[in-house]
Write an enzyme that holds these catalytic residues in place. Sequence first.
Site, short mmCIF file in Angstrom:
data_model
loop_
_atom_site.label_atom_id
_atom_site.label_comp_id
_atom_site.label_asym_id
_atom_site.label_seq_id
_atom_site.Cartn_x
_atom_site.Cartn_y
_atom_site.Cartn_z
CG ASP A 75 -0.29 -0.49 2.50
OD1 ASP A 75 0.95 -0.39 2.61
OD2 ASP A 75 -1.01 -0.96 3.39
CG ASN A 109 -8.23 -1.95 12.25
OD1 ASN A 109 -7.34 -2.65 11.77
ND2 ASN A 109 -8.67 -0.85 11.65
CG HIS A 118 -5.47 -2.70 8.99
ND1 HIS A 118 -5.53 -1.34 9.19
CD2 HIS A 118 -4.18 -3.05 9.25
CE1 HIS A 118 -4.33 -0.90 9.54
NE2 HIS A 118 -3.50 -1.92 9.59
CD GLU A 166 -8.27 0.68 8.14
OE1 GLU A 166 -8.06 -0.34 8.83
OE2 GLU A 166 -7.76 1.79 8.38
P1 PGA Z 1 2.47 -1.87 12.74
O1 PGA Z 1 1.31 -1.88 11.65
O2 PGA Z 1 3.50 -2.84 12.24
O3 PGA Z 1 3.01 -0.45 12.72
O4 PGA Z 1 1.85 -2.27 14.01
C1 PGA Z 1 0.80 -3.09 11.21
C2 PGA Z 1 -0.34 -2.85 10.26
O5 PGA Z 1 -1.08 -1.87 10.45
O6 PGA Z 1 -0.50 -3.63 9.30
#
Ligand code: PGA
Length: 259
Positions: free
Chosen positions: A67, A136, A138, A143
């Site tokens: 992304d 969450n 994702h 999301e």
């Molecule tokens: P993080 O993010 O490694 O900064 O916890 C993981 C994600 O949102 O996929």
Amino acid sequence: MKILIHPSAQKAVDCVADLLAARLRNDPASVLGLATGGTMEAVYARLIAAHRAGQASFARATSFNLDEYVGLAPDHAGSYWRYMRQHLFDQVDIDPSRAHLPRGDAADPEAEAARYEAAIVAAGDIGFQLLGLGANGHIGFNEPTSSLASLTRIKTLTRSTREANARYYDRPEDVPHLAITMGIGTIMRAQEVVLLAYGAAKSRAVAALIEGPISAACPASILQMHRRATVVIDEAAAADLTLRAYYDEVHPKGGPAAI
Ligand code: PGA
């Protein structure tokens, strides 16, 4: 789904980096799906060390990141292109012309998303997909409530995701609201998926991913339908799992199958 619970976050990181390095040795022309976020920084550090030790070469690999934020040019300090250069690309032998991210500053982001999806298809789809996990649930920036069949497209980030990523920006209001992300359908076409999560903040999402119902409320739960998915976690991220004893019996301390 293979579930590897390691005694520490560092051991989980080492496991994932070693899986990717092994994939590169077995198939030097691999198509890699790469991820960003705090979780992956230590994975890339170990891969750089492996590269310097002559144990991992990206010279023939192709990569596609999951992304990028809409509106950010590749040289923007908060862009994922910048992150990838800093944490991996500038320190290994990957060919920059085969290291792909969506262009966040494309004039037509929807057309850019379609182009990116087509480029992944043209490359023969992802061979080894690295994933982090949002608190969450994702994966990529898919999301909760994302279509489980989605392709690369524009997604609006949740408030919790923007807050989680605010640490990378001078002001909270600078965090972009939109991202171009590979879809869940795109990710599910990968031959092999390896998800890494560690720390107590991820334990509920990990339990929903592994043991919850398959639901767009936890996009990562779709990995239950993937034929070759490995979930690599540490003790803290495993805290909410119900079938813990079984996972430990099959792969003690996250190691090779015991039986
Ligand atoms: P993080 O993010 O490694 O900064 O916890 C993981 C994600 O949102 O996929």
